[in-house]
Enzyme design. Sequence first.
Site, PDB file in Angstrom:
ATOM      1  N   ASP A   1      37.501  -7.756  -5.514  1.00  0.00           N
ATOM      2  CA  ASP A   1      36.826  -8.671  -4.594  1.00  0.00           C
ATOM      3  C   ASP A   1      36.178  -9.829  -5.351  1.00  0.00           C
ATOM      4  O   ASP A   1      35.584  -9.627  -6.419  1.00  0.00           O
ATOM      5  CB  ASP A   1      35.743  -7.865  -3.862  1.00  0.00           C
ATOM      6  CG  ASP A   1      35.120  -8.618  -2.710  1.00  0.00           C
ATOM      7  OD1 ASP A   1      35.845  -8.956  -1.768  1.00  0.00           O
ATOM      8  OD2 ASP A   1      33.897  -8.860  -2.741  1.00  0.00           O
TER       9      ASP A   1
ATOM     10  N   GLU B   1      41.381 -11.091  -5.857  1.00  0.00           N
ATOM     11  CA  GLU B   1      41.055 -11.939  -4.712  1.00  0.00           C
ATOM     12  C   GLU B   1      40.354 -13.163  -5.286  1.00  0.00           C
ATOM     13  O   GLU B   1      39.177 -13.113  -5.642  1.00  0.00           O
ATOM     14  CB  GLU B   1      40.122 -11.217  -3.735  1.00  0.00           C
ATOM     15  CG  GLU B   1      39.973 -11.991  -2.436  1.00  0.00           C
ATOM     16  CD  GLU B   1      38.554 -12.217  -1.959  1.00  0.00           C
ATOM     17  OE1 GLU B   1      38.396 -12.711  -0.842  1.00  0.00           O
ATOM     18  OE2 GLU B   1      37.591 -11.938  -2.700  1.00  0.00           O
TER      19      GLU B   1
HETATM   20  C1  NOJ Z   1      35.765 -11.103   0.121  1.00  0.00           C
HETATM   21  C2  NOJ Z   1      35.998 -10.040   1.137  1.00  0.00           C
HETATM   22  O1  NOJ Z   1      37.360 -10.009   1.453  1.00  0.00           O
HETATM   23  C3  NOJ Z   1      35.115 -10.376   2.297  1.00  0.00           C
HETATM   24  O2  NOJ Z   1      35.411  -9.613   3.431  1.00  0.00           O
HETATM   25  C4  NOJ Z   1      33.685 -10.203   1.864  1.00  0.00           C
HETATM   26  O3  NOJ Z   1      32.823 -10.609   2.912  1.00  0.00           O
HETATM   27  C5  NOJ Z   1      33.392 -11.045   0.638  1.00  0.00           C
HETATM   28  N1  NOJ Z   1      34.420 -10.983  -0.350  1.00  0.00           N
HETATM   29  C6  NOJ Z   1      32.107 -10.588  -0.007  1.00  0.00           C
HETATM   30  O4  NOJ Z   1      32.322  -9.379  -0.669  1.00  0.00           O
END
Ligand code: NOJ
Length: 559
Positions: free
Chosen positions: A222, A283
């Site tokens: 993440d 991500e």
């Molecule tokens: C990316 C995640 O996919 C999202 O859902 C989340 O709110 C943020 N990162 C914070 O962790």
Amino acid sequence: MTFTQQDARPELESAPGSEWWRTAVIYQIYPRSFADASGDGLGDLPGVTAHLDDLADLGVDAIWLSPFQRSPQKDAGYDVADYRDVDPIFGSLADFDAMLAGAHDRGIRVIVDLVPNHSSDQHVWFQEALKAAPGSPERARYIFRDGRGDNGELPPNNWESVFGGGMWKRVTEADGTPGQWYLHIFDESQPDFDWTNPEVRAEFESILRFWLDRGVDGFRVDVAHGLIKAAGLPDYTPDPEGGSMGGDADEVPYWGQPGVHDVWREWHEVLAAYDGDRALCAEAWLPTVAQTALWVRSDEMHQAFNFHYLETKWDAEALRAVIEESLDEYGAVGAPSTWVLSNHDVVRHASRLALTADNPQGAGIGPKSPGKPDPVKGLHRARAATSLMLALPGSSYLYQGEELGLPEVIDLPDDARQDPTWFRTEGERYGRDGCRVPIPWTADAPAYGFNETGAAWLPQPAEWAELARDVQREDPASTLSLYRSLLAERRARGLGSGSLEWLDGYGDDVVAFRNGSITVVANLGSESVALPAVEILVASGPLEGDALPTDTTVWIAAA
Ligand code: NOJ
């Protein structure tokens, strides 16, 4: 007979260059909305286990689970309070082990979400930091700073939270006086770790090992672009054209800082010490494909989400360009390109591809949004877009429910919304709840088979009865049947490890290419396109005799 997770792991090692993650179709499970075995209205891990046969039947290679670790759920689990335990709302570690074994038994790999940029404010480290003094080792695990102004009453800089509002929150010190501020890129319940602190790095290596030892096949990481902040935390005003998670054209002091690459190199080594080709997927929302490719150099992560592809409009020229650029840039560093059209942070592509007004990532759509999509056109385009995507070489990500053609839920009542974005922007942005509604399994069951009680943490639209999996299972023209056919052909023909050769002659509004034994023709224009008289393997929608209608993709046997 007893067996360990290691025994159950599908095909342990592959030769370099043919590891599973290079070509896998990975299905994202958003556990709270997938299937609810306990009946409390929130999905759970036993719910996942109960539906593994459906996933095997769909034909995916792996699943990625959004966070299920202990969390107060202020950001749907992306606020982790204990990285080594399962939140009771999702079950237990034993439930996780059972789910993992069940997936491996079916040859399905399992990737778990890891949230290293920030923890929950309920994490024991943050609670210790609040009690400790400024300058203490406890505070040094997070990013605490003195405020500006005569009495420290102003935040340390002007940064704005991704979810709206400021990026700093002031604490009250142990003696009751107003104190330091801490940084939170997201909600104030999600304090950012200080990744320059070796203690933080050591802790996360240990967390990686905890899940690797349990047998997971990898991690979706993440906010992989956020861990390191520019020295001195200089002021920055976001690019209004950028999405909320990043992607600004300018250099941003909290996104994509070069120091993150050292972290990935350390993590690469941790994974490499295990057997089974474990993988890391970033991500990372970054301005260009070329920058994102730096995340997947051979000693860093293995995959990165291709958000540039996801964000490309339904336009043939733009799609050709992003596909070519992705294959070039990822190929140049020896990594596969990934492809993705939907996830839990974006408007579902069955709606997004037919929006008629700009909609930056994170804004969502709701009753008052401009440019609402035509659902019929949206579904046509979604089926065509997925048919194009699944023919591309590399690895593809699917988001639960897209195989049913689920649209974004636009008319959620205000009082049902739960995304922190909605609250922090005081309703100015609807946020992401519309893509997170519990998915339908059975038309004639409570909550459409999401559970047996009828409870659902977000209300499901009445129209979803006809989109339920059991209805689509019987219908050869359904979106589910289309996905099953695409995945079966893709696997049988090895398209993931194939290569792409553009085909000319179909016109500017058509994306046409050959990959191994198939030719793919996607018509994004407003006129039908003549097709050669050859065997049609899969079509995303009805054909008009020998012609390919608008918003339709076919796979045909290559000449
Ligand atoms: C990316 C995640 O996919 C999202 O859902 C989340 O709110 C943020 N990162 C914070 O962790």
